[in-house]
Each structure stands twice: as structure tokens, then as C-alpha cells.
Design a protein around this motif. Sequence first.
Motif, PDB file in Angstrom:
ATOM      1  N   ARG A 259       0.856  -1.206   0.000  1.00 15.46           N
ATOM      2  CA  ARG A 259       0.000   0.000   0.000  1.00 15.46           C
ATOM      3  C   ARG A 259       0.889   1.253   0.000  1.00 15.46           C
ATOM      4  N   PHE A 260       0.788   2.050  -1.069  1.00 10.42           N
ATOM      5  CA  PHE A 260       1.511   3.310  -1.205  1.00 10.42           C
ATOM      6  C   PHE A 260       0.569   4.471  -0.909  1.00 10.42           C
ATOM      7  N   VAL A 261       0.986   5.348  -0.025  1.00 12.97           N
ATOM      8  CA  VAL A 261       0.223   6.556   0.291  1.00 12.97           C
ATOM      9  C   VAL A 261       0.953   7.734  -0.355  1.00 12.97           C
ATOM     10  N   CYS A 262       0.277   8.418  -1.262  1.00 13.14           N
ATOM     11  CA  CYS A 262       0.917   9.417  -2.123  1.00 13.14           C
ATOM     12  C   CYS A 262       0.463  10.827  -1.745  1.00 13.14           C
ATOM     13  N   ILE A 263       1.448  11.708  -1.479  1.00 12.00           N
ATOM     14  CA  ILE A 263       1.147  13.096  -1.147  1.00 12.00           C
ATOM     15  C   ILE A 263       2.160  14.005  -1.844  1.00 12.00           C
ATOM     16  N   SER A 264       1.810  15.283  -1.962  1.00  9.68           N
ATOM     17  CA  SER A 264       2.710  16.272  -2.554  1.00  9.68           C
ATOM     18  C   SER A 264       2.175  17.656  -2.234  1.00  9.68           C
ATOM     19  N   ASP A 265       3.020  18.661  -2.423  1.00  9.09           N
ATOM     20  CA  ASP A 265       2.594  20.061  -2.316  1.00  9.09           C
ATOM     21  C   ASP A 265       1.850  20.335  -1.008  1.00  9.09           C
ATOM     22  N   THR A 266       2.497  19.944   0.088  1.00 10.41           N
ATOM     23  CA  THR A 266       1.901  20.194   1.401  1.00 10.41           C
ATOM     24  C   THR A 266       2.265  21.580   1.938  1.00 10.41           C
ATOM     25  N   HIS A 267       3.326  22.189   1.415  1.00  3.03           N
ATOM     26  CA  HIS A 267       3.655  23.596   1.691  1.00  3.03           C
ATOM     27  C   HIS A 267       3.621  23.948   3.182  1.00  3.03           C
ATOM     28  N   SER A 268       4.312  23.156   3.960  1.00  2.74           N
ATOM     29  CA  SER A 268       4.468  23.389   5.405  1.00  2.74           C
ATOM     30  C   SER A 268       3.177  23.219   6.201  1.00  2.74           C
ATOM     31  N   ARG A 269       2.152  22.671   5.573  1.00  5.33           N
ATOM     32  CA  ARG A 269       0.921  22.356   6.303  1.00  5.33           C
ATOM     33  C   ARG A 269       0.890  20.868   6.637  1.00  5.33           C
ATOM     34  N   THR A 270       0.113  20.517   7.636  1.00  4.75           N
ATOM     35  CA  THR A 270      -0.022  19.119   8.031  1.00  4.75           C
ATOM     36  C   THR A 270      -1.456  18.666   7.800  1.00  4.75           C
ATOM     37  N   PHE A 271      -1.606  17.370   7.513  1.00  4.30           N
ATOM     38  CA  PHE A 271      -2.903  16.807   7.151  1.00  4.30           C
ATOM     39  C   PHE A 271      -3.081  15.447   7.810  1.00  4.30           C
ATOM     40  N   ARG A 272      -4.312  14.976   7.863  1.00  5.49           N
ATOM     41  CA  ARG A 272      -4.581  13.597   8.261  1.00  5.49           C
ATOM     42  C   ARG A 272      -4.225  12.696   7.080  1.00  5.49           C
ATOM     43  N   ILE A 273      -3.393  11.699   7.345  1.00  2.69           N
ATOM     44  CA  ILE A 273      -2.878  10.842   6.282  1.00  2.69           C
ATOM     45  C   ILE A 273      -3.225   9.391   6.593  1.00  2.69           C
ATOM     46  N   PRO A 274      -3.724   8.628   5.611  1.00  2.00           N
ATOM     47  CA  PRO A 274      -4.001   7.207   5.848  1.00  2.00           C
ATOM     48  C   PRO A 274      -2.717   6.440   6.139  1.00  2.00           C
ATOM     49  N   THR A 275      -2.837   5.344   6.863  1.00  3.52           N
ATOM     50  CA  THR A 275      -1.680   4.482   7.092  1.00  3.52           C
ATOM     51  C   THR A 275      -1.440   3.627   5.847  1.00  3.52           C
ATOM     52  N   GLY A 276      -0.229   3.088   5.754  1.00  4.67           N
ATOM     53  CA  GLY A 276       0.132   2.246   4.622  1.00  4.67           C
ATOM     54  C   GLY A 276       1.530   1.718   4.816  1.00  4.67           C
ATOM     55  N   ASP A 277       2.039   1.019   3.803  1.00  3.94           N
ATOM     56  CA  ASP A 277       3.391   0.473   3.872  1.00  3.94           C
ATOM     57  C   ASP A 277       4.435   1.522   3.521  1.00  3.94           C
ATOM     58  N   VAL A 278       4.139   2.361   2.537  1.00  7.52           N
ATOM     59  CA  VAL A 278       5.115   3.318   2.018  1.00  7.52           C
ATOM     60  C   VAL A 278       4.437   4.670   1.816  1.00  7.52           C
ATOM     61  N   LEU A 279       5.052   5.706   2.350  1.00  5.39           N
ATOM     62  CA  LEU A 279       4.569   7.078   2.139  1.00  5.39           C
ATOM     63  C   LEU A 279       5.501   7.769   1.147  1.00  5.39           C
ATOM     64  N   LEU A 280       4.940   8.304   0.068  1.00  2.00           N
ATOM     65  CA  LEU A 280       5.720   8.985  -0.963  1.00  2.00           C
ATOM     66  C   LEU A 280       5.309  10.454  -1.015  1.00  2.00           C
ATOM     67  N   HIS A 281       6.280  11.342  -0.863  1.00  2.79           N
ATOM     68  CA  HIS A 281       6.020  12.787  -0.935  1.00  2.79           C
ATOM     69  C   HIS A 281       6.748  13.330  -2.162  1.00  2.79           C
ATOM     70  N   ALA A 282       6.009  13.907  -3.104  1.00  7.63           N
ATOM     71  CA  ALA A 282       6.576  14.314  -4.397  1.00  7.63           C
ATOM     72  C   ALA A 282       6.965  15.779  -4.465  1.00  7.63           C
ATOM     73  N   GLY A 283       7.286  16.391  -3.324  1.00  7.12           N
ATOM     74  CA  GLY A 283       7.884  17.718  -3.374  1.00  7.12           C
ATOM     75  C   GLY A 283       6.997  18.851  -2.924  1.00  7.12           C
ATOM     76  N   ASP A 284       7.611  20.042  -2.844  1.00  9.29           N
ATOM     77  CA  ASP A 284       7.000  21.228  -2.254  1.00  9.29           C
ATOM     78  C   ASP A 284       6.553  20.937  -0.833  1.00  9.29           C
ATOM     79  N   LEU A 285       7.529  20.490  -0.052  1.00  7.43           N
ATOM     80  CA  LEU A 285       7.281  20.280   1.369  1.00  7.43           C
ATOM     81  C   LEU A 285       7.039  21.601   2.072  1.00  7.43           C
ATOM     82  N   SER A 286       7.691  22.648   1.569  1.00  6.21           N
ATOM     83  CA  SER A 286       7.628  23.963   2.209  1.00  6.21           C
ATOM     84  C   SER A 286       7.019  24.973   1.257  1.00  6.21           C
ATOM     85  N   SER A 287       6.814  26.199   1.762  1.00  8.68           N
ATOM     86  CA  SER A 287       6.336  27.274   0.900  1.00  8.68           C
ATOM     87  C   SER A 287       7.497  27.903   0.134  1.00  8.68           C
ATOM     88  N   TRP A 288       8.555  28.283   0.866  1.00  9.82           N
ATOM     89  CA  TRP A 288       9.721  28.859   0.186  1.00  9.82           C
ATOM     90  C   TRP A 288      11.038  28.316   0.712  1.00  9.82           C
TER      91      TRP A 288
END
Length: 256
Positions: A25-54
Motif C-alpha cells: 500500500r503506497f500513500v501518495c502526497i505532494s505540495d503540502t507547503h508546510s501544512r499538516t494533514f490527516r494521512i491514511p496508514t500504509g506500507d510506504v509514504l511517498l512525498h513528491a515535493g513542495d514540502l515547504s512554501s519557500w
Amino acid sequence: MIETMRIYREGIDIIPPHPGSDWTRFVCISDTHSRTFRIPTGDVLLHAGDLSSWGSLSQLFITVEWLKSLDHPMKMRITLICNGPSMVAGNHDVRLKLKRYQEVQQARTYVRSQTAAGLHYIEHEPFRFMLSSGREWKVYGSPAAPVYARGSFQYETTDEARVIYNRIPKDTDILITHTPPFMTLDRTSKGKHAGCHVLSNKLAELWNCRLHVFGHIHECAGAQINTNDPFRLVDRVSVNAAMAVTKRAIVVDLLN
């Protein structure tokens, strides 16, 4: 026909239980821009960038500490890939590309120091990991994107793009980029397809790639299955995981 993939876009409260040890199970997120969210559980979490605003260290710290708190055995982010989560940077993660060498090193040192917490940062490089099921996955991550306003990790020419994407190994299972490929979940609010032609052409060569996760174009978040290439060895799931608008992660289950 054997079912090999399942996609869930509806949000954390509607996702069914994990399908079992034969699946990842892959959990896919991106463009969180320093915000936090409720995220489902899984085997692998993939973040595709823009973790921050600047890209300030304080903004990176917010996101990294949040990612570390999430309950995923493997985390990866492009430009950041994690053991549990994996991370890749994006065009808003400016500090990672500032001209001042000392600041660049400070940011990279910080994000690369999180592997003990299961967080892996990927920047134009491959990464392999094996889950408790014994399944090994081959990942490649790149934070690059076509030039757009002020930002980092951007390229201007086709030749620059070819140099970047020709580094992707042909046996890649999971590809994480910040930019979408051309004509795949890349339509802007003005109706323009903002994805990369060169990346799109490269994907046609990645016959083993089963999952491509990206972001960047907030308004076109979603997922689709690419099945129209008769030369592919496997079907590929394309995920625009940008959360800035939808505020929802996308979950993809792949049969091992």
C-alpha cells in the motif's frame, strides 16, 4: 484477469483495510507547503515535493517533523525519500538550491540526517528498499520541473531536461518527480498542459514502472491508470498527489 492495482481517492475515512501481505500500500502526497494533514496508514509514504512554501529551514522542520510522526514503515520524498516516508523536493523548496553553498549544505544535511527516523530524501538518485513481505521496490526520485516563476530545481531547455531524465534507470518500479509528464494530470486552471514533454517520452521507455507519483499542478490532482501502450510489461498508475486544494492523500495498492 488478475487484479494488480487499486486506487483510492476519496479520503482517509473511506479507504478499506490493507489487502494483505501479497500487496503493497503506497500513500501518495505532494505540495503540502508546510501544512499538516490527516494521512491514511500504509506500507510506504511517498512525498513528491513542495514540502515547504519557500524552503526556509523552519518550514522544512515543520514538514519533516510531521512526516516523522506518521506511521508508515517506509517514507520517501523526492529530493526526500523516507524509510516509511520518502520525499522529493519541489520548486518552492528554494533553500535547497540557494547560491550560498553553506545554506544549501545546511538544508541538505538536515533532510539527509533523518534516515534513522525512517525518512529518506531522494535528489536525482535511485533508492531500493525491501518490506517485511520480502518485496523489493526500485525507486527513482527527481525534484526537477520546467521553469516557472521563481523557484528551485528548474530547467529551461529540452537538452537540460534530457540530461536530468536520462539518468532514470530502465528497471525503475516507482518513479517520483515533482513535475507531471505532458498530458497526464497536468492541466492548469487556465487550460494549459504544463507537464514535461521529455519526461513523458522517458516514461514510454520505463516498461517496468508501475507507479509514477508527482504534484506541482495543484488543480489537477487525481489518479489514472495508463493501459494504452502495447509495449509495456505492466500497467502504470499515474498520481498527481498535490494536496494544496484537495487536502486528501491518494492511496494505491499494488500486487507484489
